[in-house]
Each structure stands twice: as C-alpha cells, then as structure tokens.
Design a protein around this motif. Sequence first.
Motif: not given
Length: 465
Positions: A194-196, A207-223, A230-236, A243-245
């Motif tokens: 699953d992607t988070v 990041q470390a915890l999500l890797r332990a759950h074998r999730a695919t981690v995708v970052g959204v640039p923070y301002t 816009e990048r959040f909506a595109e990634a979604a 999830l988003y954490v």
Amino acid sequence: MADGPGSRTAAVMAAIRGRIAARGLTPGEKLPSIRGLAGAMGVSPSTVVEAYERLAAEGAVRARPGSGFYAAAAAPPLTLAEIGPRLDRAVDPLWVSRQSLDGEPDLSKPGCGWLPAEWMPVAALRRAARSLARAEDAVLTDYGATRGPLPLRRLLARHFAGEGLPVGPEQILLTGSGTQAIDLICRLLVRPGDTVLVDDPCYFNFQALLRAHRATVVGVPYTEAGPDPERFAEAAAAHRPRLYVTNSALHNPTGATLSPAVAHRLLNAAAAHDLLIVEDDIFAAFEPEPSPRLAALDGLDRVIRIGSFSKTLSASIRCGYIAAKADWIEALIDLQVATSFGGVSPVAAELVAGAMGDGQYRKHLETLRRRLARARREGAERLGALGIRPWLMPRGGFYLWCALPEGQNAADIARAALREGVVLAPGDVFSVSHTASHFMRFNVAQMGDARVFPVLQRALAAPAA
C-alpha cells in the motif's frame, strides 16, 4: 520499463525477489498471475513466463504444473536497512535515533528530538510518583484496562473539546507510546505494498515505521503553509494512497504551521480520493496559540488524531493516545490486546494524569514556551554567524530547520561532528526524495553545551570526507 527483452525479464525477476524479501510474498504463496503481472508492469506475458522460469531455476520459486508458480525460499529476517535504497548510515532514518539513544551520557545531542532533563517538570513527576505509592495494589500489579484508565481519557477529552473537537472518552485509546499508536493504525489499515503519503521532509521515524509495515512511501513537498496542495492532490490521484501521515502543529522538522486554506484543500483531496489522514499532534502544547487542526475541521470522519506526552512531560513514562471513530477504536483495541496484551501501563497512565493534573503543569508549559522562544532567537543568531540560516522562524517548539552554507553537505558535517562527540541530524534523514543534503535540523534546547558551536565551525571548515 528498461529497453530490451533481457532487461524487462530482469526487472520482473527483481520485482518478485523484492516482494519475497520484504515478505509481500510468503513461502508457499502463489505468485501473481502471468497476465496480471504483465499488465501491471507493462511487459508481455512471455516476459513474465521467462522471469518465473528463471526464478524457478534459481530455487526462488517453485512451479506446480497446472497450478502456477509459488514462492519457495524461506523469507530472510526483516532488516529495515535493506528495505528501500541502500543509504549511508549518516542519512539512514534510524541513524540519528540510534546515536542519540545509545550515546554516552556526555554526548552532546543537538540533533535529538527531546528536551534536556533540566527543562522537564521533574518536581511534578516526583509528586505524582509519591501519590502513586499510595495507589491501590492493582495499579502496581495488574494489567491495564484495554482503553486505558478513564481519568486520563476524560482529561484528554476535555482538552480536545477546548479546541473544537468534541470527543467522548470512549473514542480515545491510550497506547504504549505515540509510535505504538501509529504502529497499531498501520496494522489496522495498511497492507504490504500500500502507498502512504508523508511530507517531504518529515519526521524520520515515520519513514522507518512505514518501511517495517512494507508500505510504499511517497513524499509530498512541504511549504511554509503545509504540504503543497497541488502536489498533494496529484500524488493522491496518481498513487491512490491508503494513508497520509503528518504533523499539523509545528511540523517536524521544519517548524512550519498548517494554514487554514491548505488544511481545507487537503481535506477536500482526501475525500475525493478516499484517503485517510493520521495527524500527529505531539507538539501542540508548544504553540503560543492554536493553529488549524485537521481532526477538528474533519470531526474525525477520515482523520485519526494521535499524540503522546514525551515532549512536554517525560520520554521515560511511555504513554500515547489515539482519538478516532468509535468502530476504529474497537478494532484498534483488539490489535493492542493481540500485540501487547492489554493497554498502556496503569503506572505510566497514573503518573501522566497525576503530573498533568498538578497545578504547576500549566505554569511549566508557559515557562517552557518563553524559554524556547529565547533559545530559538539565540540559536538562530549563533548559527547565522556560521552562515547557517533557518528556513523559517517557527512560532514555537524547539526545532530550527536550517540551510547550510553553499557547497556544504549535511552528512559530511554530521560525521565530522560525531567524531568530536556531537550528534547532529542531517537533512536527508528526513527527506523521502533525498533532496535535503544541504539542510540540518537543530534542537535549540540541546545547544547549551559549549562544544556545539566550535565543533560545528570546525566541521564546516573541514574538507569533505
């Protein structure tokens, strides 16, 4: 997909090996169908057949005539360092934690994520401990109730109501820590693959915890106002994440504050793409005045609120919480019983409730906010004299997210400083995309050691390793 039939076959083989290594495929589990995997990876069915046959020749999978292909090899022990790209340990998401937790007592830790002992309400904790000695025997000897003691849950419910989030005590689950709260949520909602979504940069242990759950981690640039909407909506839309954490108040590591406009756009995108949000509110008490909260705006419809008391009260007394919809709380209770038998330690919960109920706790927070405001100003001035500039000046908290002088690499600086007994937090530890090599996170409360600035100056002047 790479060009050429050989490279396509190798890519399919690598994908299957990766899923077996990460336990996405367990021994004896059937591999994806040939046509299904071919469609998912954009290759021909014959390429998948060739890849499966080669894996069978290696012994990684087994062919069962008339049935298909199955994972064969016993999965190796799960090693977080092997999940995802291989990194220099100086930029590994676990590196700062291990250096800070395992270091000698005299190690200087401006890269760590907690306040010095002398900044904490030790007198209130000692009073709570003395009161605990007079508690009923069961508090000192028995397992805890599955939701956690009612007095602390009521205290939290009153606090949430004050910020416009009406939550009953039955919607609050006490956990062993804030980290355990996220772990339980991942156990409930995230499956391997699953992607988070997370912020980029974000708290490295997400990041470390999500890797332990074998999730695919995708970052959204923070301002400076929160994740780029816009990048959040595109990634979604592109990744269909589960999830988003995030941190809403005084974001870790940047210290930024979520704006109302960005908060509303995030919630709209989450609703449009059926995305759930985990809002870590661990830094809320450091704000001079409350900022927007996704949980309050959403009413816990698709937002889960978590937090703990490790930053303002004690990291030694492990106690966190989850506030969520009632049916989710029921499922999370079952998971907590299954994984740790019972809820939070009654001793820890009693100590937290006693210290927070102490009349001095509010004054402690007021003093802490004033002391941190002074430390942020002084820290920024002394760092500025070295050419290290804050990305922004936070409204509260103890972090400064700083850009290093041009040409400097944070991992090199961290390695040089560690040789002199100073633990720093290089930027790429926090960045999913590894694009923050010129940034460093500083804990201003941990910069009183006389060694810190001379060590930084020498590390900046040293040639790259």
